[in-house]
Design a protein around this motif. Structure first.
Motif, PDB file in Angstrom:
ATOM      1  N   UNK A 106      -1.117   0.252   0.520  1.00 57.23           N
ATOM      2  CA  UNK A 106      -0.704   1.373   1.363  1.00 57.23           C
ATOM      3  C   UNK A 106       0.575   2.020   0.828  1.00 57.23           C
ATOM      4  N   UNK A 107       0.705   3.336   1.050  1.00 57.27           N
ATOM      5  CA  UNK A 107       1.797   4.102   0.449  1.00 57.27           C
ATOM      6  C   UNK A 107       3.195   3.556   0.771  1.00 57.27           C
ATOM      7  N   UNK A 108       3.508   3.223   2.030  1.00 58.78           N
ATOM      8  CA  UNK A 108       4.864   2.716   2.292  1.00 58.78           C
ATOM      9  C   UNK A 108       5.175   1.442   1.500  1.00 58.78           C
ATOM     10  N   UNK A 109       4.212   0.492   1.487  1.00 60.46           N
ATOM     11  CA  UNK A 109       4.437  -0.739   0.722  1.00 60.46           C
ATOM     12  C   UNK A 109       4.471  -0.447  -0.768  1.00 60.46           C
ATOM     13  N   UNK A 110       3.601   0.463  -1.226  1.00 61.06           N
ATOM     14  CA  UNK A 110       3.567   0.824  -2.643  1.00 61.06           C
ATOM     15  C   UNK A 110       4.928   1.341  -3.091  1.00 61.06           C
ATOM     16  N   UNK A 111       5.507   2.246  -2.312  1.00 65.77           N
ATOM     17  CA  UNK A 111       6.808   2.812  -2.675  1.00 65.77           C
ATOM     18  C   UNK A 111       7.883   1.736  -2.732  1.00 65.77           C
ATOM     19  N   UNK A 112       7.816   0.818  -1.785  1.00 64.34           N
ATOM     20  CA  UNK A 112       8.793  -0.281  -1.756  1.00 64.34           C
ATOM     21  C   UNK A 112       8.660  -1.156  -2.990  1.00 64.34           C
ATOM     22  N   UNK A 113       7.415  -1.524  -3.328  1.00 68.10           N
ATOM     23  CA  UNK A 113       7.204  -2.432  -4.450  1.00 68.10           C
ATOM     24  C   UNK A 113       7.523  -1.778  -5.790  1.00 68.10           C
ATOM     25  N   UNK A 114       7.208  -0.482  -5.928  1.00 69.68           N
ATOM     26  CA  UNK A 114       7.586   0.221  -7.157  1.00 69.68           C
ATOM     27  C   UNK A 114       9.101   0.277  -7.279  1.00 69.68           C
ATOM     28  N   UNK A 115       9.780   0.596  -6.186  1.00 68.40           N
ATOM     29  CA  UNK A 115      11.242   0.644  -6.203  1.00 68.40           C
ATOM     30  C   UNK A 115      11.848  -0.699  -6.566  1.00 68.40           C
ATOM     31  N   UNK A 116      11.309  -1.769  -5.983  1.00 74.68           N
ATOM     32  CA  UNK A 116      11.816  -3.108  -6.294  1.00 74.68           C
ATOM     33  C   UNK A 116      11.604  -3.451  -7.766  1.00 74.68           C
TER      34      UNK A 116
END
Length: 366
Positions: A106-116
């Motif tokens: 999902x987009x919110x988790x995707x953005x978090x994991x890419x940022x991390x």
């Protein structure tokens, strides 16, 4: 994270055996390095682990799961290649997100994991750039971020630093070491560079001709190689032919030189002495293994001197000695006394191992 196990893995292409009965146990959280010259089978072994090549015989397990016949996308592996394999038309963010989108994160988790992942490789502010706007070292770190963003069970690295220049290679190597220690991900890397292998690996697997020659910690392989191939591939070494005397504590060369040793394999036909273990003095000192010699070539390397020596027995050895401020350099033609500590005189077999993997040392997972 997970362990990875190879059992009796063999790969043939027609009559050619590329990987020959390789068995390995890679522990959870371990950094294992497959090391060897071109054509030794290390990359094929990694491809079998990844599922890009099918083993002719043997099995592959990740944790308790047999993945021998499973395709790459079902193995939950992170892959980093020699040529980065970034999509040139996608931003850094989208390159790192690629595997996550395929897994329908999902987009919110995707953005978090890419940022991390980008923060882990210290590229947090570069998500909007294209690969061509990055240096080679930055591109390789994007490839690493993409691999770790999916949270793989095992991370596979295929010559990941070979396209970088010497300075970048050193810097990215340090980043890779830090990252693996932070994540604790089981990591397997292929390289032909012994310095890379020694710097990164908890354990090294030396391969030649498709067979495992020795498995152990960098210290074990350097200090206690099991045959001449391993000794010559991991660092420099002096090799003297001969045999172990009946007392089991002395090695004799054909010239009659007798060298006391503390690690003399009874069947040894070669004595190995590392160049840095050869000490020099201008006057004879006490103790065993003191031999008169002449310096045939003295090469100044800045921090050290590289010396080619001829013992009075006729045997040749090399020495690497640190340069010391205020002391005279060693000179070509100078008469000296060579001393070798018995603990540094290692008896090995000149022949390569036939099939047996020698004792493995415990890993030290991060």
């Amino acid at each position: 994270m997970a362990s990875l196990h190879l059992s009796g893995v063999t790969k043939r292409y027609g009559d050619q055996v590329v990987v020959d009965d390789v068995s390995l146990d890679v522990r959870d959280g371990e950094f294992l390095v497959l090391l060897g010259p071109s054509g030794c089978g290390k990359t094929t072994t990694l491809r079998i682990m990844a599922g890009f090549a099918e083993a002719t015989a043997g099995s592959v397990r990740i944790g308790a799961r047999d993945v021998t016949r499973e395709p790459p996308y079902r193995r939950n592996l992170g892959l980093v290649f020699q040529n980065y394999a970034l999509f040139p038309h996608l931003t850094v963010f989208e390159n790192v997100a690629f595997g996550l989108r395929r897994r329908r994160v999902a987009e919110p988790e995707l953005a978090t994991r890419v940022g991390e992942a980008l923060e882990l490789v210290r590229l947090g502010g570069l998500g909007g750039r294209l690969p061509r706007q990055l240096s080679g070292g930055q591109q390789q770190r994007v490839a690493i971020a993409r691999a770790v963003a999916i949270r793989p069970d095992v991370l596979l690295l295929d010559e990941p630093l070979s396209n970088l220049d010497a300075k970048l290679r050193h810097d990215v190597r340090a980043e890779l070491k830090r990252l693996q220690a932070t994540l604790g991900t089981t990591t397997i890397m292929v390289t032909h560079d012994q310095d890379e292998a020694m710097a990164l690996g908890d354990r090294l697997v030396v391969l030649q001709g498709g067979r495992v020659q020795q498995v152990g910690s960098p210290h074990d392989l350097y200090r206690r190689p099991q045959n001449r191939f391993v000794a010559s591939f991991i660092g420099r070494a002096n090799f003297l032919p001969g045999e172990v005397a009946p007392d089991g504590a002395t090695f004799r060369t054909p010239s009659g030189l007798a060298v006391a040793g503390e690690a003399l394999l009874r069947t040894a036909d070669t004595l190995m002495i590392r160049p840095e273990a050869v000490a020099l003095a201008r006057e004879r000192g006490p103790g065993p293994n003191v031999f008169p010699a002449t310096i045939e070539v003295a090469t100044f390397l800045g921090a050290a001197q590289d010396l080619d020596l001829r013992l009075d027995s006729g045997d040749a050895v090399s020495a690497i000695l640190p340069t010391r401020s205020g002391l005279p350099d060693w000179s070509t033609g100078e008469r000296v006394f060579v001393t070798v500590d018995p603990s540094a005189a290692i008896g090995i077999r000149d022949s390569e191992l036939a099939a047996t993997v020698v004792a493995t040392s415990p890993a030290t997972p991060h």
